[in-house]
Write an enzyme that holds these catalytic residues in place. Structure first.
Site, mmCIF file in Angstrom:
data_model
loop_
_atom_site.group_PDB
_atom_site.id
_atom_site.type_symbol
_atom_site.label_atom_id
_atom_site.label_comp_id
_atom_site.label_asym_id
_atom_site.label_seq_id
_atom_site.Cartn_x
_atom_site.Cartn_y
_atom_site.Cartn_z
ATOM 1 N N PRO A 180 -7.553 4.749 5.902
ATOM 2 C CA PRO A 180 -8.285 4.278 7.090
ATOM 3 C C PRO A 180 -7.454 3.477 8.023
ATOM 4 O O PRO A 180 -6.464 2.705 7.594
ATOM 5 C CB PRO A 180 -9.378 3.427 6.563
ATOM 6 N N LYS A 193 0.931 -1.218 0.128
ATOM 7 C CA LYS A 193 -0.003 -0.070 0.063
ATOM 8 C C LYS A 193 0.805 1.294 -0.019
ATOM 9 O O LYS A 193 0.653 2.193 -0.657
ATOM 10 C CB LYS A 193 -0.886 0.034 1.330
#
Length: 198
Positions: free
Chosen positions: A28, A3
């Site tokens: 998040p 990520k």
């Protein structure tokens, strides 16, 4: 790591190509909340293993949580708020120790036949148990650590008032039971899950 690399590549793309659209990156924390499909994510295991009493105790673990409904609202808001363009925004409600999650579940579900574990296991127990249960391998590195993040940008750019932490835990639990991912006890009282109208 994947990520992180993907985000870096996205920023590199914006710098190199200078497209006519903006990039907003939203990171998040641990996402839980009502489910759409009957499948338990690693995040939802933090609630399901307590409801199932998978172990007689709980790890000394803090979970930085965000409701999936707030994550969805943030994605919609990001497409309509020009000020969010070029920003990196953390989506976060509150960091909650597993013992507190257990307390919230016990208050709501003990009368419905669910025995929620309350004993906090020593860290060494979780380490040994992780040899036999792969679901615990992600737990051990975070034992005893509390993660706090700023949600200033989330509220500033998206005007999101997060779902309360108690509603987040309780709604997640009801969803797991209603979806058949946790056993319905004879005393279980079904209820409709509220989806916030934003």
């Amino acid at each position: 790591k994947s990520k992180t690399l993907a985000e870096r590549r996205a920023w590199d793309f914006m710098k190199e190509r200078q497209p006519k659209f903006d990039l907003v990156v939203m990171n998040p924390s641990v996402v839980i909340g009502p489910l759409l499909l009957p499948s338990v994510s690693v995040s939802h295991q933090s609630v399901s293993f307590l409801l199932k009493r998978q172990y007689p105790g709980i790890p000394n673990l803090a979970m930085p949580l965000i409701d999936v409904r707030d994550v969805a609202a943030a994605h919609v808001a990001a497409m309509t708020n020009e000020q969010a363009g070029g920003k990196r925004i953390i989506l976060f409600t509150e960091s909650l120790w597993t013992r507190k999650i257990a307390d919230i579940l016990e208050e709501e579900f003990e009368s419905q036949g669910y025995r929620i574990p309350q004993t906090v296991f020593p860290n060494c127990f979780i380490w040994v148990a992780s040899w036999f249960d792969s679901a615990l391998t992600w737990v051990y590195p975070g034992l005893g650590k509390e993660f706090q993040y700023s949600r200033q940008r989330m509220t500033e750019y998206f005007q999101i008032t997060p779902v309360s932490i108690q509603d987040l835990i309780i709604d997640t639990a009801y969803s797991l039971i209603e979806m058949g991912l946790v056993e319905k006890k004879p005393g279980f009282r079904s209820r409709d899950l509220p989806f916030k109208d934003r």
